[in-house]
Design an enzyme around this catalytic site. Sequence first.
Site, PDB file in Angstrom:
ATOM      1  N   HIS A 179      -9.776   7.464  13.276  1.00  0.00           N
ATOM      2  CA  HIS A 179      -8.400   7.921  13.458  1.00  0.00           C
ATOM      3  C   HIS A 179      -7.477   6.724  13.694  1.00  0.00           C
ATOM      4  O   HIS A 179      -7.928   5.662  14.158  1.00  0.00           O
ATOM      5  CB  HIS A 179      -8.331   8.891  14.639  1.00  0.00           C
ATOM      6  CG  HIS A 179      -7.007   9.547  14.819  1.00  0.00           C
ATOM      7  ND1 HIS A 179      -6.036   9.031  15.651  1.00  0.00           N
ATOM      8  CD2 HIS A 179      -6.492  10.670  14.278  1.00  0.00           C
ATOM      9  CE1 HIS A 179      -4.968   9.818  15.608  1.00  0.00           C
ATOM     10  NE2 HIS A 179      -5.217  10.810  14.792  1.00  0.00           N
ATOM     11  N   THR A 181      -5.513   5.944  15.899  1.00  0.00           N
ATOM     12  CA  THR A 181      -5.387   5.442  17.265  1.00  0.00           C
ATOM     13  C   THR A 181      -6.620   4.670  17.714  1.00  0.00           C
ATOM     14  O   THR A 181      -6.666   4.176  18.835  1.00  0.00           O
ATOM     15  CB  THR A 181      -5.149   6.592  18.254  1.00  0.00           C
ATOM     16  OG1 THR A 181      -6.248   7.517  18.177  1.00  0.00           O
ATOM     17  CG2 THR A 181      -3.856   7.318  17.953  1.00  0.00           C
ATOM     18  N   LYS A 182      -7.642   4.582  16.853  1.00  0.00           N
ATOM     19  CA  LYS A 182      -8.874   3.890  17.229  1.00  0.00           C
ATOM     20  C   LYS A 182      -8.823   2.425  16.809  1.00  0.00           C
ATOM     21  O   LYS A 182      -7.956   2.002  16.063  1.00  0.00           O
ATOM     22  CB  LYS A 182     -10.077   4.597  16.591  1.00  0.00           C
ATOM     23  CG  LYS A 182     -10.171   6.069  16.940  1.00  0.00           C
ATOM     24  CD  LYS A 182     -10.177   6.308  18.442  1.00  0.00           C
ATOM     25  CE  LYS A 182     -10.448   7.750  18.812  1.00  0.00           C
ATOM     26  NZ  LYS A 182      -9.374   8.678  18.400  1.00  0.00           N
ATOM     27  N   ASN A 183      -9.823   1.659  17.286  1.00  0.00           N
ATOM     28  CA  ASN A 183      -9.756   0.215  17.043  1.00  0.00           C
ATOM     29  C   ASN A 183     -10.159  -0.183  15.632  1.00  0.00           C
ATOM     30  O   ASN A 183      -9.996  -1.326  15.241  1.00  0.00           O
ATOM     31  CB  ASN A 183     -10.584  -0.557  18.082  1.00  0.00           C
ATOM     32  CG  ASN A 183     -12.015  -0.084  18.156  1.00  0.00           C
ATOM     33  OD1 ASN A 183     -12.336   1.045  17.823  1.00  0.00           O
ATOM     34  ND2 ASN A 183     -12.891  -0.955  18.611  1.00  0.00           N
TER      35      ASN A 183
END
Length: 208
Positions: A179, A181-183
């Site tokens: 997603h 928002t992930k790293n």
Amino acid sequence: MVDLRGQYEKIKSAVDAGIQEVIDTAQFVKGGKVKEFEQQLADYLGVKHVIAVGNGTDALQIALMALGLKPGDEVITPTFTFIATAEVVALLGLTPVVVDVDYDTMCVTAEAIERAITPKTKAIVPVHLFGQNADMESILEVARRHNLYVVEDAAQGMCATYNGKTLGTFGDFGTYSFHETKNYSMGEGGAILINREGYIEKAEIIRE
């Protein structure tokens, strides 16, 4: 939170060519590009098998389903996590047991897990957050003593390492989210990491 447009511009030609190749072959489901991605990620992480899925929630759900748990079985999860960690437990008719996290790392500890174990406990879902890791050696030691499964929620731990191993490669299963928002973000998507041979076929069948 993440400049996806800026990331895309840096690799635009490669991305566009890859998309066009998929369109040209019409392999929109489990095509060659997906297999290539799974193999490259498995090689990079040092795991036996990677299964690409729609998102991190699907990864958690499929992993828990592959363990063959029964309704009423308890699964320990931390209080501080995305809702999906406990949501999939309840969705499968299992019982989520939430425990507090360490305030320095915001990750669950082996001590908190052990205090929550009952005769109904069957699995642990430790969550790595913000690139920081739960203490997997201690958690795995608790799991071994109590004969519990471990499914790592490493949605925010991709490429982070602990004692020389990548997060998500310690437990029976590891799960990733891609997603935005992930790293490691692709906008959406997820993956299941599997080291135990007996579960590879089960997870593949469930994904179908």
